[in-house]
Design an enzyme around this catalytic site. Structure first.
Site, mmCIF file in Angstrom:
data_model
loop_
_atom_site.group_PDB
_atom_site.id
_atom_site.type_symbol
_atom_site.label_atom_id
_atom_site.label_comp_id
_atom_site.label_asym_id
_atom_site.label_seq_id
_atom_site.Cartn_x
_atom_site.Cartn_y
_atom_site.Cartn_z
ATOM 1 N N HIS A 133 45.172 47.533 27.955
ATOM 2 C CA HIS A 133 44.645 46.343 28.624
ATOM 3 C C HIS A 133 43.121 46.470 28.809
ATOM 4 O O HIS A 133 42.372 45.528 28.531
ATOM 5 C CB HIS A 133 45.336 46.165 29.986
ATOM 6 C CG HIS A 133 44.709 45.120 30.855
ATOM 7 N ND1 HIS A 133 45.145 43.808 30.877
ATOM 8 C CD2 HIS A 133 43.673 45.183 31.716
ATOM 9 C CE1 HIS A 133 44.393 43.116 31.725
ATOM 10 N NE2 HIS A 133 43.492 43.926 32.261
ATOM 11 N N GLU A 134 42.677 47.646 29.234
ATOM 12 C CA GLU A 134 41.230 47.859 29.417
ATOM 13 C C GLU A 134 40.517 47.813 28.063
ATOM 14 O O GLU A 134 39.408 47.277 27.960
ATOM 15 C CB GLU A 134 40.950 49.186 30.133
ATOM 16 C CG GLU A 134 41.583 49.315 31.530
ATOM 17 C CD GLU A 134 41.335 48.130 32.450
ATOM 18 O OE1 GLU A 134 40.331 47.418 32.266
ATOM 19 O OE2 GLU A 134 42.156 47.888 33.345
ATOM 20 N N HIS A 194 39.736 44.369 27.242
ATOM 21 C CA HIS A 194 38.483 43.864 27.830
ATOM 22 C C HIS A 194 37.281 44.265 26.974
ATOM 23 O O HIS A 194 36.348 43.480 26.807
ATOM 24 C CB HIS A 194 38.297 44.409 29.249
ATOM 25 C CG HIS A 194 39.175 43.742 30.269
ATOM 26 N ND1 HIS A 194 39.230 42.377 30.414
ATOM 27 C CD2 HIS A 194 40.015 44.257 31.207
ATOM 28 C CE1 HIS A 194 40.082 42.078 31.393
ATOM 29 N NE2 HIS A 194 40.579 43.198 31.892
HETATM 30 ZN ZN LIG Z 1 41.891 43.523 33.434
#
Ligand SMILES: [Zn+2]
Length: 237
Positions: A100-101, A104
């Site tokens: 998830h990171e 980003h």
């Molecule tokens: Zn996030």
């Protein structure tokens, strides 16, 4: 004012319950799926590194920090910061959060609009959260002190306008978070880090985490609605 029982019943208590409920759900999902090992045995840090390298983001560092679920990506320093459990963890939960990171970081690299906008809005959100709140409270105090003079109502409304910047910030945060999660689910399978059938646990952790951002928005809405209703009720006209 701050011990106003109406505020406690309509805003404070529901806010604590809503955010408490959703953050407990994330912790429960993480605890459960941090015991489910992935077949390929990647740690969160290794998974993040592989995903970044595959996207040509060799310049983004994967670093470790303390604190439970304090994971984030910093677009200013180009650092992907993982908590100890995620950094070293070989579970589907750790890999999910690391991915998830990385999502980003991919957003940052592709100049994803909502992420840009969100970064620009940080100072506005801080102003709205502090100044907006103070102005709302001052306006309400003016209303009570003056026995309902309309000026107090307008001060509250002005404060609400400022405080709405927080809501706007949270609104822009939603696509940023949902998109990072969507990317994470795809890239871990594409990169061969996790098998599709292993994704269930990872998805549960990420979906629970996404809901905390919705919960934060609901508590902001409650605060705004409360001040608007109090000001309207206390005003003579
Ligand atoms: Zn996030």
């Amino acid at each position: 004012m701050f011990y106003d029982y109406q505020y406690i019943i309509w805003v404070l208590l529901p806010s604590i319950l809503i955010s408490g409920f959703f953050s407990l759900r994330v912790k429960a999902a993480f605890n459960k799926y941090s015991r489910v090992a992935s077949r390929n045995g990647y740690t969160g840090a290794q998974a993040a590194r592989k995903l970044l390298d595959r996207a040509g983001l060799q310049h983004v560092d994967v670093v470790q920090t303390s604190g439970f679920l304090s994971d984030h990506y910093n677009p200013m320093t180009k650092k992907l910061v993982l908590s100890q459990d995620v950094y070293h963890g070989q579970s589907v939960a750790s890999i999910g959060i690391a991915a998830h990171e990385a999502g980003h970081a991919l957003q940052d690299a592709s100049n994803y609009g909502p992420l840009r906008l969100r970064s620009k809005m940080v100072p506005l959100c801080t102003i709205g959260n502090t100044l907006g709140y103070i102005v709302m409270v001052v306006g309400l105090l003016m209303l009570y002190a003056s026995g309902g003079a309309a000026i107090g109502k307008y001060v509250v409304f002005f404060g609400c306008g400022l405080f709405s910047l927080v809501l706007l910030f949270q609104l822009v945060t939603l696509p940023v978070e949902f998109d990072a999660t969507r990317r994470a689910k795809e890239i871990v399978v594409d990169a061969g880090i996790i098998y599709r059938e292993e994704r269930l646990g990872m998805d549960k952790v990420l979906n629970a985490a996404a809901m905390t951002y919705v919960a934060a928005m609901v508590t902001t809405l409650l605060t705004l609605a409360y001040y608007i209703m109090r000001a309207t009720a206390a005003s003579r006209d």
